[in-house]
Design a protein around this motif. Sequence first.
Motif, PDB file in Angstrom:
ATOM      1  N   VAL A  18     -45.666 -16.552  29.283  1.00 34.62           N
ATOM      2  CA  VAL A  18     -44.784 -16.453  30.449  1.00 34.62           C
ATOM      3  C   VAL A  18     -44.854 -15.053  31.039  1.00 34.62           C
ATOM      4  O   VAL A  18     -44.819 -14.074  30.330  1.00 34.62           O
ATOM      5  CB  VAL A  18     -43.338 -16.773  30.050  1.00 34.62           C
ATOM      6  N   LEU A  19     -44.933 -14.967  32.340  1.00 36.16           N
ATOM      7  CA  LEU A  19     -45.074 -13.691  33.028  1.00 36.16           C
ATOM      8  C   LEU A  19     -43.733 -12.954  33.091  1.00 36.16           C
ATOM      9  O   LEU A  19     -42.678 -13.555  33.262  1.00 36.16           O
ATOM     10  CB  LEU A  19     -45.589 -13.955  34.451  1.00 36.16           C
ATOM     11  N   ALA A  20     -43.819 -11.656  33.003  1.00 36.55           N
ATOM     12  CA  ALA A  20     -42.597 -10.862  33.084  1.00 36.55           C
ATOM     13  C   ALA A  20     -41.907 -11.067  34.425  1.00 36.55           C
ATOM     14  O   ALA A  20     -40.696 -10.915  34.556  1.00 36.55           O
ATOM     15  CB  ALA A  20     -42.925  -9.397  32.884  1.00 36.55           C
ATOM     16  N   ALA A  21     -42.708 -11.461  35.452  1.00 31.88           N
ATOM     17  CA  ALA A  21     -42.150 -11.611  36.792  1.00 31.88           C
ATOM     18  C   ALA A  21     -41.251 -12.824  36.945  1.00 31.88           C
ATOM     19  O   ALA A  21     -40.734 -13.066  38.024  1.00 31.88           O
ATOM     20  CB  ALA A  21     -43.289 -11.696  37.801  1.00 31.88           C
ATOM     21  N   LEU A  22     -41.049 -13.617  35.892  1.00 32.44           N
ATOM     22  CA  LEU A  22     -40.161 -14.772  36.024  1.00 32.44           C
ATOM     23  C   LEU A  22     -38.689 -14.359  36.149  1.00 32.44           C
ATOM     24  O   LEU A  22     -37.845 -15.168  36.483  1.00 32.44           O
ATOM     25  CB  LEU A  22     -40.328 -15.703  34.824  1.00 32.44           C
ATOM     26  N   LEU A  23     -38.392 -13.090  35.840  1.00 31.44           N
ATOM     27  CA  LEU A  23     -37.089 -12.503  36.110  1.00 31.44           C
ATOM     28  C   LEU A  23     -35.932 -13.286  35.503  1.00 31.44           C
ATOM     29  O   LEU A  23     -36.089 -14.160  34.680  1.00 31.44           O
ATOM     30  CB  LEU A  23     -36.901 -12.360  37.630  1.00 31.44           C
ATOM     31  N   ALA A  24     -34.759 -12.948  35.974  1.00 32.95           N
ATOM     32  CA  ALA A  24     -33.562 -13.522  35.365  1.00 32.95           C
ATOM     33  C   ALA A  24     -33.279 -14.932  35.816  1.00 32.95           C
ATOM     34  O   ALA A  24     -32.551 -15.653  35.159  1.00 32.95           O
ATOM     35  CB  ALA A  24     -32.352 -12.649  35.700  1.00 32.95           C
ATOM     36  N   ALA A  25     -33.827 -15.343  36.951  1.00 25.89           N
ATOM     37  CA  ALA A  25     -33.487 -16.668  37.472  1.00 25.89           C
ATOM     38  C   ALA A  25     -33.991 -17.770  36.579  1.00 25.89           C
ATOM     39  O   ALA A  25     -33.403 -18.834  36.524  1.00 25.89           O
ATOM     40  CB  ALA A  25     -34.046 -16.833  38.876  1.00 25.89           C
ATOM     41  N   LEU A  26     -35.100 -17.534  35.847  1.00 27.58           N
ATOM     42  CA  LEU A  26     -35.559 -18.480  34.847  1.00 27.58           C
ATOM     43  C   LEU A  26     -35.502 -17.797  33.500  1.00 27.58           C
ATOM     44  O   LEU A  26     -35.769 -16.607  33.392  1.00 27.58           O
ATOM     45  CB  LEU A  26     -37.009 -18.925  35.114  1.00 27.58           C
ATOM     46  N   PRO A  27     -35.196 -18.550  32.431  1.00 29.87           N
ATOM     47  CA  PRO A  27     -35.043 -17.924  31.126  1.00 29.87           C
ATOM     48  C   PRO A  27     -36.375 -17.562  30.531  1.00 29.87           C
ATOM     49  O   PRO A  27     -37.266 -18.383  30.453  1.00 29.87           O
ATOM     50  CB  PRO A  27     -34.370 -19.015  30.293  1.00 29.87           C
ATOM     51  N   LEU A  28     -36.509 -16.331  30.112  1.00 27.56           N
ATOM     52  CA  LEU A  28     -37.598 -15.968  29.228  1.00 27.56           C
ATOM     53  C   LEU A  28     -37.119 -16.250  27.821  1.00 27.56           C
ATOM     54  O   LEU A  28     -36.003 -16.687  27.596  1.00 27.56           O
ATOM     55  CB  LEU A  28     -37.963 -14.497  29.404  1.00 27.56           C
ATOM     56  N   SER A  29     -37.983 -15.977  26.835  1.00 29.08           N
ATOM     57  CA  SER A  29     -37.598 -16.243  25.455  1.00 29.08           C
ATOM     58  C   SER A  29     -36.330 -15.469  25.123  1.00 29.08           C
ATOM     59  O   SER A  29     -36.086 -14.401  25.651  1.00 29.08           O
ATOM     60  CB  SER A  29     -38.732 -15.842  24.524  1.00 29.08           C
ATOM     61  N   GLY A  30     -35.540 -15.997  24.182  1.00 30.19           N
ATOM     62  CA  GLY A  30     -34.246 -15.432  23.862  1.00 30.19           C
ATOM     63  C   GLY A  30     -34.281 -13.940  23.674  1.00 30.19           C
ATOM     64  O   GLY A  30     -35.008 -13.430  22.854  1.00 30.19           O
ATOM     65  N   GLY A  31     -33.466 -13.211  24.413  1.00 27.40           N
ATOM     66  CA  GLY A  31     -33.547 -11.768  24.442  1.00 27.40           C
ATOM     67  C   GLY A  31     -33.268 -11.092  23.129  1.00 27.40           C
ATOM     68  O   GLY A  31     -33.711  -9.990  22.888  1.00 27.40           O
ATOM     69  N   THR A  32     -32.517 -11.713  22.212  1.00 28.15           N
ATOM     70  CA  THR A  32     -32.204 -11.077  20.947  1.00 28.15           C
ATOM     71  C   THR A  32     -33.098 -11.559  19.838  1.00 28.15           C
ATOM     72  O   THR A  32     -33.045 -11.039  18.738  1.00 28.15           O
ATOM     73  CB  THR A  32     -30.751 -11.366  20.560  1.00 28.15           C
ATOM     74  N   ALA A 120     -21.292 -26.392  20.701  1.00 29.05           N
ATOM     75  CA  ALA A 120     -21.675 -25.708  19.465  1.00 29.05           C
ATOM     76  C   ALA A 120     -22.574 -24.509  19.725  1.00 29.05           C
ATOM     77  O   ALA A 120     -22.451 -23.483  19.068  1.00 29.05           O
ATOM     78  CB  ALA A 120     -22.387 -26.680  18.523  1.00 29.05           C
ATOM     79  N   GLU A 121     -23.504 -24.625  20.669  1.00 28.67           N
ATOM     80  CA  GLU A 121     -24.403 -23.506  20.969  1.00 28.67           C
ATOM     81  C   GLU A 121     -25.027 -23.703  22.344  1.00 28.67           C
ATOM     82  O   GLU A 121     -25.052 -24.817  22.874  1.00 28.67           O
ATOM     83  CB  GLU A 121     -25.504 -23.361  19.906  1.00 28.67           C
ATOM     84  N   ILE A 122     -25.523 -22.607  22.892  1.00 30.81           N
ATOM     85  CA  ILE A 122     -26.195 -22.634  24.190  1.00 30.81           C
ATOM     86  C   ILE A 122     -27.461 -21.802  24.061  1.00 30.81           C
ATOM     87  O   ILE A 122     -27.411 -20.645  23.614  1.00 30.81           O
ATOM     88  CB  ILE A 122     -25.302 -22.059  25.315  1.00 30.81           C
ATOM     89  N   VAL A 123     -28.594 -22.365  24.443  1.00 35.55           N
ATOM     90  CA  VAL A 123     -29.867 -21.644  24.398  1.00 35.55           C
ATOM     91  C   VAL A 123     -30.530 -21.744  25.772  1.00 35.55           C
ATOM     92  O   VAL A 123     -30.315 -22.707  26.507  1.00 35.55           O
ATOM     93  CB  VAL A 123     -30.816 -22.211  23.314  1.00 35.55           C
ATOM     94  N   PRO A 124     -31.324 -20.768  26.148  1.00 30.65           N
ATOM     95  CA  PRO A 124     -32.007 -20.856  27.445  1.00 30.65           C
ATOM     96  C   PRO A 124     -33.066 -21.935  27.438  1.00 30.65           C
ATOM     97  O   PRO A 124     -33.774 -22.128  26.442  1.00 30.65           O
ATOM     98  CB  PRO A 124     -32.636 -19.460  27.604  1.00 30.65           C
ATOM     99  N   ASN A 125     -33.199 -22.642  28.524  1.00 27.67           N
ATOM    100  CA  ASN A 125     -34.271 -23.626  28.686  1.00 27.67           C
ATOM    101  C   ASN A 125     -35.507 -22.874  29.194  1.00 27.67           C
ATOM    102  O   ASN A 125     -35.838 -22.891  30.376  1.00 27.67           O
ATOM    103  CB  ASN A 125     -33.852 -24.722  29.664  1.00 27.67           C
ATOM    104  N   THR A 126     -36.164 -22.216  28.264  1.00 29.28           N
ATOM    105  CA  THR A 126     -37.238 -21.274  28.578  1.00 29.28           C
ATOM    106  C   THR A 126     -38.371 -21.933  29.344  1.00 29.28           C
ATOM    107  O   THR A 126     -38.744 -23.069  29.074  1.00 29.28           O
ATOM    108  CB  THR A 126     -37.792 -20.691  27.269  1.00 29.28           C
ATOM    109  N   ALA A 127     -38.943 -21.181  30.288  1.00 32.05           N
ATOM    110  CA  ALA A 127     -40.093 -21.654  31.061  1.00 32.05           C
ATOM    111  C   ALA A 127     -41.364 -20.999  30.548  1.00 32.05           C
ATOM    112  O   ALA A 127     -41.379 -19.800  30.260  1.00 32.05           O
ATOM    113  CB  ALA A 127     -39.904 -21.315  32.535  1.00 32.05           C
ATOM    114  N   PHE A 128     -42.425 -21.792  30.437  1.00 33.72           N
ATOM    115  CA  PHE A 128     -43.713 -21.295  29.961  1.00 33.72           C
ATOM    116  C   PHE A 128     -44.752 -21.475  31.059  1.00 33.72           C
ATOM    117  O   PHE A 128     -44.917 -22.564  31.605  1.00 33.72           O
ATOM    118  CB  PHE A 128     -44.140 -22.035  28.694  1.00 33.72           C
TER     119      PHE A 128
END
Length: 587
Positions: A18-32, A120-128
């Motif tokens: 995934v490109l760094a340019a996907l920015l905040a509007a789409l989820p990158l891999s979990g930040g932590t 119970a939990e929320i995770v980003p629907n990451t884009a590849f």
Amino acid sequence: MTKLGPRRTFVGGIAPPVLAALLAALPLSGGTGEPAFAATDLPAALIERADRSRARLPVIVKLRREPSDDAGVKARTAGLAARMAGAVPLGPSLRAAPERVTAWVDGERLRQLAADPDVAEIVPNTAFALPRAEASATVASPLPGAPADAGRGALVAIVDTGVDGTHPALAGRVVAEFCSSFASALVDGRPLQPIASLCPGGETRVEGPGAARPCTLPRCEHGTHVAGIAAGAGLPETDGRPLGWAPAAEIVAVQVFSRVDDPVLCGGPAPCVLAFRSAILDALDWLTELARERPIAAVNLSLGDLGPHGSGFRFSCEAEHPDVSEAIARLEALGTTVVAASGNDWLTGRIAWPACIAKAVAVAAADQPVTRVDDFANFGPTVDLVAPGTAILSAVPGSALATMTGTSMAAPAVAGAIARMVAAGGAPNGVRAALALADAGAARPLGRPLLVTYTRPSVGPAPAVAAARPVEPEPRVSGPAAAPLSAAASQPASESAAGAPFGTRALLLGYPKSATPDPNAVETALARALGLVAGKELVVRPAPGGLVVEADRPLEAARTGAALPGALAPRSVTAQIGAEPLSGPKR
């Protein structure tokens, strides 16, 4: 239960870092890097991303299942939707986990969901995104040389941009199709994000003939090309020589990409195609159901992501997307090998997700002949194998042929080779059996030394690079879409010899193309030095990159190289993994 339908057509896809340019509007891999996000304790990175989202952030919400059946879970979902009163648009549940539902949130809605007692939990629907495209030479590398019936009875799955099952190299062998394609939720009839499904009819989940037809956007030919490398049959343009490594295997086509019409989200020109985490989970779940009914030899994933910091993964990465790791583990438990491309990001010591998952077979790309890892290929300690990935000729939609270069091309070579091993009864338990066979020097599924580099600690600290490929007659390709072809040019072998952690019955002696000595002279000198009978117990043959030495007993690379004096001394000696004993004298 999923049923195999009649053999049908299908169309293919793609995906890598995934490109760094996907920015905040789409989820990158979990930040932590945490495996899951407790609803009452959201990571700051996810909250910040939601706060900065221009519209809504796609996430996957897990409801508290407790001891509840599916009907109870659906009731909980309905209750959650009612409490949100439309403020948080909910999408479809995942196939394998009805307690997991897709949703769209901004910062306020994210906090609202996190406070709900049923969440119970929320995770980003990451884009590849697709892997970075590498320039491909107009001169194609040699074809694999597999027999036309190789892989018969085995099933290989291609999770990509779709497969053109009408292509002459694939026709009649696409036996099952599935599409899962994430799409934006609608509010007042308008999408929150410019993301649309590429499944037939605009549906987000389709199964059956035609479901995995190829998309028609830029780079949508990727899936068909990948399928051809794994299982493409021979064509008149190739003088009947198969394109694929298991040309008689049957194909399961799976399309997981979505159309995105925003250059910011694409990280470049729009429209583009992206695969979302929810779609990949759906695909792996569907394949698991299929594998319970009929064994799948290999699943190919030529897609990926470099993780939250865009730097790749040095070690196993099960915590990055634990739900996908678990899905891959379920397939492996059924005897299915999951093969993943390491990525084309020029990284040393790090590779892309999902290749970094321990239960996946990570594949990097090599030049032709296979003497060195390509510079563009991500390569690190979690790479399992290296296979040809430079200027690979294969099918593209519309009955055409084209060459492509990348780890996306190397991974299906491994998937096809494993399918052939399974068809021949050589690796009935999938990935670990296949790797064990190759490790022991006993696997030669294509009638020649096959796969290439082993770097797992259990195999040994020194990689053993292998798989010299003989020069083949030049394929004849006609038509305006065909790439010009010729026999692959030999390239200088690596300056450093790669030591094997075990003896092997074949070695590649590397010489510059202009200074390769006479094979008979090398054969005579080696036979004398090693106490073997030339032409019977030991033979030397020309090969791209130098000369191949084959013997009826294991050879040691260091001793063999040192046995050749002066002008006969090679620049490198690389072990040929999986060579068979000599069957007879040289002809």
